[in-house]
Design an enzyme around this catalytic site. Structure first.
Site, PDB file in Angstrom:
ATOM      1  N   VAL A 472       0.840  -1.206   0.000  1.00  0.00           N
ATOM      2  CA  VAL A 472       0.000   0.000   0.000  1.00  0.00           C
ATOM      3  C   VAL A 472       0.873   1.253   0.000  1.00  0.00           C
ATOM      4  CG1 VAL A 472      -2.049  -1.046   1.001  1.00  0.00           C
ATOM      5  CG2 VAL A 472      -0.251  -0.247   2.520  1.00  0.00           C
ATOM      6  N   VAL A 475       1.788   2.575  -5.696  1.00  0.00           N
ATOM      7  CA  VAL A 475       0.677   2.083  -6.521  1.00  0.00           C
ATOM      8  C   VAL A 475      -0.495   1.636  -5.638  1.00  0.00           C
ATOM      9  CG1 VAL A 475      -0.054   0.291  -8.141  1.00  0.00           C
ATOM     10  CG2 VAL A 475       2.159   1.417  -8.441  1.00  0.00           C
ATOM     11  N   LYS A 579       5.152  -8.780 -11.645  1.00  0.00           N
ATOM     12  CA  LYS A 579       5.430  -9.547 -12.866  1.00  0.00           C
ATOM     13  C   LYS A 579       6.135 -10.872 -12.599  1.00  0.00           C
ATOM     14  CE  LYS A 579       6.450  -5.158 -15.211  1.00  0.00           C
ATOM     15  NZ  LYS A 579       6.556  -4.363 -13.962  1.00  0.00           N
ATOM     16  N   GLU A 606      -3.165  -7.679 -16.083  1.00  0.00           N
ATOM     17  CA  GLU A 606      -3.073  -6.725 -17.191  1.00  0.00           C
ATOM     18  C   GLU A 606      -1.954  -5.721 -16.989  1.00  0.00           C
ATOM     19  OE1 GLU A 606      -3.267  -5.657 -20.468  1.00  0.00           O
ATOM     20  OE2 GLU A 606      -5.369  -6.282 -20.310  1.00  0.00           O
ATOM     21  N   VAL A 609       2.096  -5.577 -18.081  1.00  0.00           N
ATOM     22  CA  VAL A 609       2.629  -5.015 -19.329  1.00  0.00           C
ATOM     23  C   VAL A 609       1.824  -3.761 -19.657  1.00  0.00           C
ATOM     24  CG1 VAL A 609       3.071  -5.398 -21.775  1.00  0.00           C
ATOM     25  CG2 VAL A 609       3.186  -7.322 -20.182  1.00  0.00           C
ATOM     26  N   ALA A 611       1.158  -1.005 -17.909  1.00  0.00           N
ATOM     27  CA  ALA A 611       0.379  -0.352 -16.851  1.00  0.00           C
ATOM     28  C   ALA A 611      -1.117  -0.522 -17.124  1.00  0.00           C
ATOM     29  CB  ALA A 611       0.765   1.105 -16.704  1.00  0.00           C
ATOM     30  N   GLU A 667      10.980   1.090 -11.652  1.00  0.00           N
ATOM     31  CA  GLU A 667      10.845   0.158 -10.542  1.00  0.00           C
ATOM     32  C   GLU A 667      11.538   0.780  -9.331  1.00  0.00           C
ATOM     33  OE1 GLU A 667       9.303  -2.791 -10.428  1.00  0.00           O
ATOM     34  OE2 GLU A 667       8.665  -2.733 -12.528  1.00  0.00           O
ATOM     35  N   LYS A 682       8.280  -8.481 -19.463  1.00  0.00           N
ATOM     36  CA  LYS A 682       7.064  -8.086 -20.180  1.00  0.00           C
ATOM     37  C   LYS A 682       6.948  -8.816 -21.511  1.00  0.00           C
ATOM     38  CE  LYS A 682       6.698  -3.465 -18.137  1.00  0.00           C
ATOM     39  NZ  LYS A 682       6.757  -2.004 -18.373  1.00  0.00           N
ATOM     40  N   GLY A 796       3.574   4.918 -14.342  1.00  0.00           N
ATOM     41  CA  GLY A 796       2.957   5.913 -13.452  1.00  0.00           C
ATOM     42  C   GLY A 796       2.036   5.246 -12.464  1.00  0.00           C
TER      43      GLY A 796
END
Length: 815
Positions: A472, A475, A579, A606, A609, A611, A667, A682, A796
């Site tokens: 938390v 993102v 990922k 989803e 790759v 965002a 990252e 990705k 982002g």
């Protein structure tokens, strides 16, 4: 004329009795009021009698408590002359002295017969109705022993309706404005000895009177607003069922809904007189209306009316190949149970006839097995019956509704719902009337089953998704904020309730089954969170055992990704921004997808790759529609694209990296982006989703930063990376002179993958790629000459969180 019945909680104290008085006196037409004993008194009388029967002289203390309670109540509710209060006190004391003498006899001979027990418990209703006759001035008190007559049948007292109906009609002529009748009590038609109609018998008394006198309605006043769609103790979103048919009410009563004593329904059913369930403490609600009409007032979206359950279930199974084709086996089974006074509430038999299972209360299980083993001793010895066993710690659930009749797919939807919740059905049964499907499950899954069914069959106002959000920080924090902002809108427009029931960071975790407050949960996590570890996280999530659970991974942790397999096997959907799992060994990736498919739950990623870009979803749609992915070419690193777009004479390579990190495009460790490993992951994920088997080591890479910069610590990296500024400035100037731009391009052609820097001119779709945007060109059998292009923000916090949010929403199947 109408008949009203008030239960023990309705008259349990002074204020409640005054509420009942107000309700009764507000009715214009004549009424017959049937009363239970004061709340809890019947149980106290039974306890007192049992104490006396074993020679425990403390029974006198228990009786003194009963006496004090009634006398205190008289003092509180009799507001007329002192003479009136003394009169009712004397009458009550007289009855209590009678009771004391009976109990003394029980104590002396240490024996409690059924006849004596019936006499003892009758005093509860006799005294409560006597007190109420002094509270309600216009009321006339009747003695139900004089007109409710029973006869003995197999050690039970059953009503002689012909005699009872004749006596009732003659007793209530003329009909007073208000008649008071003690419920539950009756008398033997031959001996006039006190009998009773069983626990819940006050309801039955009221129903007998209603039918005999052709009343307009039977009102049962209790402490709830009516029949609920399910047990409100297990489900917070239950609501009152406005209308039930008699059949639906009987089914719900038989399976745990204790609002009406089941025999109550039969007398009024045959006269087609409706029942209304009302709340003494909330008299303005309309309650539940029970009639023969199949109508109506309930929303047509609900195929079932309600869910009922019995949490005290044991399944007894008689099995053996010698049972096949043998006539009379089931007769012997159920005759043996009847002879031992064991009630069976569900039966299930295999069509091969090699086993019969039935549900009984746990308290009856051992006796049932013992009696059946004695009955079938010879068959057990000869091997014709292989086993008679009992499985305890189970629960029985029933879904009920007249709308189920001849409606295809009800059972499929029910068992599909249970399957998606990871709940195994041990036995099931459906009657030919199709108004009830019953099934047995493990007790530990009862709450989860009730919530899942309630949600699936649209009995709940909202569909609920229970979210565990792990990570938390950036993102995850944005995701929580987006959910908080959108929560009300989703509830209003889509009837979807996103309930965050758990959050965690690398050190702390916090759980609340009812849902965390999204305004304060982060601060609560810091202040009150418990110590966290991946193993602890898994244990706590599984222990909560919540329906419609979604595990949301906003971390980059290998250990957290390692939890996916276990969570999916326990029917918890996974939404991953992480990922690691999808780009790890191909067989592990495949197993996760296969587990989700087998369990009929979701494994969505989803945002692995692009965002929030719908890349994986688009590839899946193409393949599912019969297309084949032939080639993909993409800029998949928003971080690197931002860096190469930001490079200028004033902004060197090292500063551009720092800017990407500060903007949260990279990252947490930007070397993952710079090494190309993030792009490799990705590309591997995309290639696998396109239908090809590939491992990370299969990807051919052309690194643009020497390995030595990745082998030291992160602090050393930041110190040393400036050494490359001059080299990248030279490259930038050269590319600019050629009117081209630098892109890190990932390519896949028929399963062969590579990544590397590429110069693109102004005719190439990648040339105008700005900021941190991503782009992918997909060539397929259908889109070959003109590839499909997907372009947009590829990095982002906000867009990544939005992509995760979209995956969560897709699990709810709303549009």
């Amino acid at each position: 004329m109408k008949v009203l019945k008030f239960g023990g909680t309705s008259i349990s104290c002074e204020q409640n009795i005054l509420n009942v008085k107000k309700i009764i006196e507000s009715i214009d037409e004549p009424v017959i009021v049937v009363l239970s004993a004061l709340g809890g008194i019947t149980d106290q009388l039974i306890t007192t009698a049992n104490m006396a029967s074993v020679g425990d002289n403390e029974y006198e203390e228990e009786l003194s408590k009963i006496t004090a309670r009634h006398l205190n109540l008289i003092e509180g509710v009799i507001s007329c002359s002192q003479l009136c209060a003394v009169e009712v006190q004397n009458k009550v004391v007289h009855l209590l002295n009678e009771l004391l003498n009976i109990l003394k006899g029980v104590y002396l001979i240490k024996d409690l017969s059924i006849k004596t027990s019936d006499a003892i418990v009758s005093y509860g209703e006799r005294i409560s109705s006597l007190i109420l006759s002094y509270v309600i001035k216009e009321a006339k008190l009747f003695d139900s022993r004089k007109f409710i007559k029973t006869e003995k049948h197999f050690n039970k007292h059953i009503v002689d309706f012909e005699l009872t109906n004749w006596l009732i009609k003659n007793t209530f002529v003329p009909l007073p404005k208000i008649s008071l009748v003690p419920g539950f009590i009756s008398s033997d038609k031959e001996t006039n000895e006190v009998t009773n109609l069983g626990r819940g018998g006050s309801d039955y008394t009221a129903s007998i009177l209603t039918a005999a006198l052709d009343a307009s309605v039977l009102e049962i006043w209790t402490d709830v607003d009516g029949f609920m769609t399910a047990d409100p103790k297990a489900i917070s979103s239950t609501y009152v069922i406005e209308h039930l048919t008699f059949n639906e009410a009987i089914e719900l009563c038989n399976y745990g809904a204790k609002l009406i004593y089941p025999p109550t329904i039969y007398p009024v059913y045959h006269k087609n007189i409706p029942i209304r369930i009302l709340n003494t403490f909330n008299p303005n609600t309309s309650g539940t209306y029970i009639s023969n009409e199949q109508n109506s007032t309930v929303s047509g979206k609900s195929l079932i009316k309600g869910i009922s359950s019995i949490d005290d279930t044991c399944l007894v199974t008689v099995q053996g190949l010698g049972m096949i084709g043998i006539i009379g086996i089931n007769y012997r089974i159920f005759k043996t149970l009847a002879d031992n006074d064991i009630s069976v509430f569900m039966i299930s038999q295999a069509s091969s006839e090699n086993n019969t299972s039935f549900a009984v209360r746990n308290a009856d299980a051992d006796l049932a097995v013992k009696a059946l083993k004695e009955e079938f001793a010879l068959e057990l010895e000869q091997g014709e019956i292989s086993d008679i066993k009992a499985e305890k710690e189970l629960a029985t659930v029933a879904i009920v509704g007249e709308n189920m009749k001849r409606t295809p797919g009800i059972a499929g939807k029910l068992f599909g719902t249970l399957g998606r919740a990871g709940i195994s059905v041990i036995a099931c049964a459906q009657g030919a009337s199709e108004t009830n499907i019953s099934f047995v499950i493990k007790l530990q899954f009862l709450r989860k089953a009730l919530n899942s069914i309630h949600d699936s069959f649209f009995l709940s106002e909202y569909k609920v998704l229970n979210l565990f959000i792990i990570g938390v920080g950036t993102v995850g924090g944005k995701l929580l904020e987006q959910i908080r902002i959108q929560q009300i809108t989703l509830m209003e427009q889509n009837s979807l309730n996103l309930r965050v029931v758990g959050i965690a960071n690398s050190k702390k975790c916090l759980f609340c089954k009812e849902g965390l407050n999204l305004d304060t949960c982060i601060s609560e996590l810091k202040e009150n969170g418990e110590d966290n570890s991946p193993n602890h996280l898994r244990k706590e999530i599984l222990k909560l055992n919540i329906f419609n659970s979604v595990f949301v991974d906003c971390t980059a942790s290998k250990d957290i990704a390692g939890l996916y397999a276990s969570l999916l096997k326990n029917n918890i959907s996974v939404v991953a921004a992480n990922k690691i799992a999808t780009s790890s060994k191909y067989n592990d990736y495949l197993n996760l997808k296969e587990t989700a498919r087998q369990r009929d739950i979701k494994f969505l990623f989803e945002t692995n790759v692009g965002a929030g870009l719908p890349i994986i979803n688009t590839i899946n749609n193409l393949i599912n529609s019969g297309d084949r992915i032939l080639r993909m070419e993409a800029v998949l690193s928003g971080t690197l694209n931002f860096i190469f777009n930001t490079l200028s004479a004033e902004i060197p390579f090292s500063k551009a990296i720092r800017m990407a990190e500060e903007a949260h495009y990279s990252e947490p460790d930007p070397r993952i982006d710079l090494s190309g490993s993030d792009v490799i992951r990705k590309l591997v994920i995309l290639t696998r989703e396109a239908g090809y088997k590939v491992e990370q080591e299969d990807v051919r890479t052309n690194l643009f930063i020497p390995k030595k910069y990745f082998e030291s610590s992160l602090d050393d990296f930041w110190k040393n990376i400036k050494e490359l500024d001059a080299e990248f400035e030279t490259m930038r100037q050269q590319v600019a002179s050629e009117k081209k731009r630098i892109r890190l391009v990932a390519k896949m052609e028929k399963g062969k993958c590579e990544i590397g820097l590429q110069k693109v001119d102004n005719h190439h779709p990648f040339y105008e790629l700005e900021g941190s945007n991503n782009i992918i060109m997909i060539s397929t059998k259908r889109y070959n000459d003109y590839p499909m292009i997907i372009k947009g923000y590829g990095a982002g916090d906000d867009v990544t969180a939005a992509g995760i949010f979209a995956d969560i929403i897709s699990i709810a199947n709303i549009r």
